[in-house]
Design a protein around this motif. Structure first.
Motif, short mmCIF file in Angstrom:
data_model
loop_
_atom_site.label_atom_id
_atom_site.label_comp_id
_atom_site.label_asym_id
_atom_site.label_seq_id
_atom_site.Cartn_x
_atom_site.Cartn_y
_atom_site.Cartn_z
N ALA A 125 35.71 31.31 40.33
CA ALA A 125 35.76 32.71 40.73
C ALA A 125 34.71 33.03 41.79
CB ALA A 125 35.57 33.61 39.51
N SER A 183 35.79 34.26 45.48
CA SER A 183 35.42 35.62 45.86
C SER A 183 34.43 35.68 47.02
CB SER A 183 34.84 36.36 44.65
OG SER A 183 33.65 35.71 44.19
N PRO A 222 43.19 39.04 47.96
CA PRO A 222 42.43 38.83 46.73
C PRO A 222 43.19 38.10 45.63
CG PRO A 222 43.32 41.04 46.73
CD PRO A 222 43.76 40.40 48.04
N GLU A 223 44.46 37.81 45.84
CA GLU A 223 45.30 37.29 44.74
C GLU A 223 44.81 35.95 44.17
OE1 GLU A 223 47.50 38.96 43.08
OE2 GLU A 223 47.07 40.64 44.39
N LEU A 237 42.04 36.97 41.84
CA LEU A 237 42.52 37.73 40.68
C LEU A 237 43.26 36.83 39.69
CD1 LEU A 237 43.76 40.98 42.48
CD2 LEU A 237 41.70 40.70 41.08
N LEU A 271 41.38 35.55 36.61
CA LEU A 271 40.90 36.47 35.59
C LEU A 271 41.92 36.62 34.47
CD1 LEU A 271 39.55 39.30 37.94
CD2 LEU A 271 38.33 37.29 37.09
N ARG A 292 42.91 41.53 35.74
CA ARG A 292 43.48 41.55 37.08
C ARG A 292 43.93 42.95 37.46
NH1 ARG A 292 47.72 36.82 35.71
NH2 ARG A 292 46.19 35.32 34.90
N GLU A 293 44.65 43.59 36.54
CA GLU A 293 45.17 44.91 36.83
C GLU A 293 44.06 45.93 37.01
OE1 GLU A 293 48.29 45.12 37.62
OE2 GLU A 293 48.31 42.98 37.18
N LEU A 342 41.00 45.35 38.18
CA LEU A 342 40.21 45.11 39.39
C LEU A 342 41.02 45.20 40.67
CD1 LEU A 342 37.71 42.23 38.51
CD2 LEU A 342 37.40 44.69 38.39
N ARG A 343 42.33 45.11 40.57
CA ARG A 343 43.15 45.11 41.79
C ARG A 343 42.92 46.36 42.63
NH1 ARG A 343 47.45 43.03 39.87
NH2 ARG A 343 47.40 41.01 40.93
N PHE A 355 35.02 46.49 46.05
CA PHE A 355 35.00 45.09 45.65
C PHE A 355 33.80 44.32 46.18
CE2 PHE A 355 37.12 45.55 49.65
CZ PHE A 355 36.55 44.56 50.43
N TRP A 399 36.45 38.05 32.58
CA TRP A 399 36.30 39.46 32.96
C TRP A 399 35.04 39.62 33.81
CZ3 TRP A 399 39.29 43.76 31.32
CH2 TRP A 399 40.31 43.45 30.40
#
Length: 368
Positions: free
Chosen positions: A188, A192, A203-204, A207, A210, A215-216, A218-219, A227, A312
């Motif tokens: 990660a 990142s 970012p996929e 993500l 995670l 994922r949902e 932080l998207r 971010f 997370w």
């Protein structure tokens, strides 16, 4: 403290512990730690960081799940990667304009070439052009050590710098579970802060590392610009250069929150990003520094549903130095532009202060 540092975020979890001793492990419950290897430094009790001063820029918090609330390989960018930078920022409109310009240049170039061939028939082949007396002001892409003379000169290449401590059984987590969690954090961090996909605005891949529920949550950070506390996007495809360097440390421990057993991994890194700028610029003007502190958590698989199992981001903060403020506010990283007549032998951002020194507190003032 340096006034040239820009703070991007603040600690976001109600209870966040920054355990920044190198390669330590243990279980905590109520502020105690057990099971620490005698061959490693003895950790200290975690303490909450002091509240940020008024000058610190606050950003949107990481949305924590209800059960945490209280009550790959780096690749050198190719020409196509450079195109992706522009496409990500301008939705293809700029590329269409560039295409038209390139087509026009090809036509004009063909005419010029024919003219030069004709001139060559009429002139001596031994004639040579008069050399220019003025060297180019900037040679973007010229091979040189962009870190020379900067505090990041001794840093390792980023992927080598992201090293995890030895995995040991910790509290309810087996050595294998700890090893898996640490490897997830390592991937990660690279995705990142170092990977081309994130740099260009995708970012996929990050993500995907995670937990599904994480994922949902932080998207949305990648649309509102918050971010930067844990991820990096580049603004300048023409000046950014391959070869991020870094220095950092990682620790982990077992803890419990709201009845959920957790493995918490604390990371603190200084990321140094090189930019190819005017050759006359002083040492350090080619580097943008970003120092972050992130707490990653992995819940015990027996304590949460399948959609919450995995990695997370539960707390994150970051501060930058020598980054352009206007680009930073839009979520993109670019160096502050050095102008010879204005800055002369000074770096635009000024003294970096303690941002490069992990043994000293990170700057907390902001100029952006």
């Amino acid at each position: 403290m340096s006034s040239g540092a820009a703070v991007l975020g603040a600690a976001l979890a109600p209870r966040t512990y920054y355990l920044l001793a190198r390669a330590t492990s243990g279980e905590t419950d109520g502020g105690t730690m057990d099971n620490t290897s005698s061959s490693e430094p003895t950790p200290t009790d975690p303490v909450d960081p002091p509240p940020p001063p008024a000058a610190v820029a606050q950003v949107n918090p990481v949305l924590l799940p209800d059960w945490l609330r209280s009550s790959q390989t780096e690749h050198q960018p190719t020409g196509w990667n450079r195109v992706r930078f522009l496409s990500a920022r301008h939705n293809g409109a700029l590329l269409l304009g560039l295409g038209l310009v390139m087509a026009l240049l090809m036509v004009v170039g063909g005419v010029v070439l024919v003219g030069r061939v004709a001139d060559g028939v009429r002139t001596s082949a031994s004639a040579s052009p008069t050399p220019s007396l003025t060297p180019p002001v900037s040679r973007v892409g010229e091979p040189r050590d962009l870190f020379a003379g900067s505090p990041a000169a001794s840093f390792a290449p980023a992927e080598e710098a992201v090293r995890m401590p030895a995995a040991k059984s910790t509290g309810p987590f087996t050595a294998a579970q700890v090893r898996t969690a640490l490897e997830s954090v390592r991937k990660a961090l690279i995705e990142s802060r170092v990977d081309i996909s994130m740099f260009s605005g995708d970012p996929e891949p990050f993500l995907a590392l995670l937990a599904p529920d994480a994922r949902e949550r932080l998207r949305g950070d990648f649309t509102n610009g918050s971010f930067l506390r844990y991820a990096t996007r580049m603004a300048s495809p023409s000046e950014w250069e391959f070869g991020v360097r870094a220095d950092g440390r990682v620790s982990y421990r077992a803890t419990r929150q709201n009845g959920i057993r957790l493995l918490a991994v604390a990371t603190e890194f200084v990321w140094a990003y090189p930019f190819d700028v005017d050759l006359r610029a002083p040492a350090g003007a080619t580097v943008v520094a970003l120092r972050d502190q992130v707490v990653w958590q992995v819940p015990h698989p027996d304590d949460v549903p399948a959609s919450a199992r995995g990695l997370w981001v539960t707390s994150a903060e970051a501060v930058t130095w020598n980054a352009d403020c206007a680009q930073l506010r839009e979520g993109w990283v670019q160096e502050q532009f050095w102008v010879a007549d204005v800055h002369r032998d000074r770096i635009p951002a000024g003294d970096p202060g303690t941002i490069f020194d992990l043994d000293a507190p990170a700057p907390t003032t902001t100029r952006c």
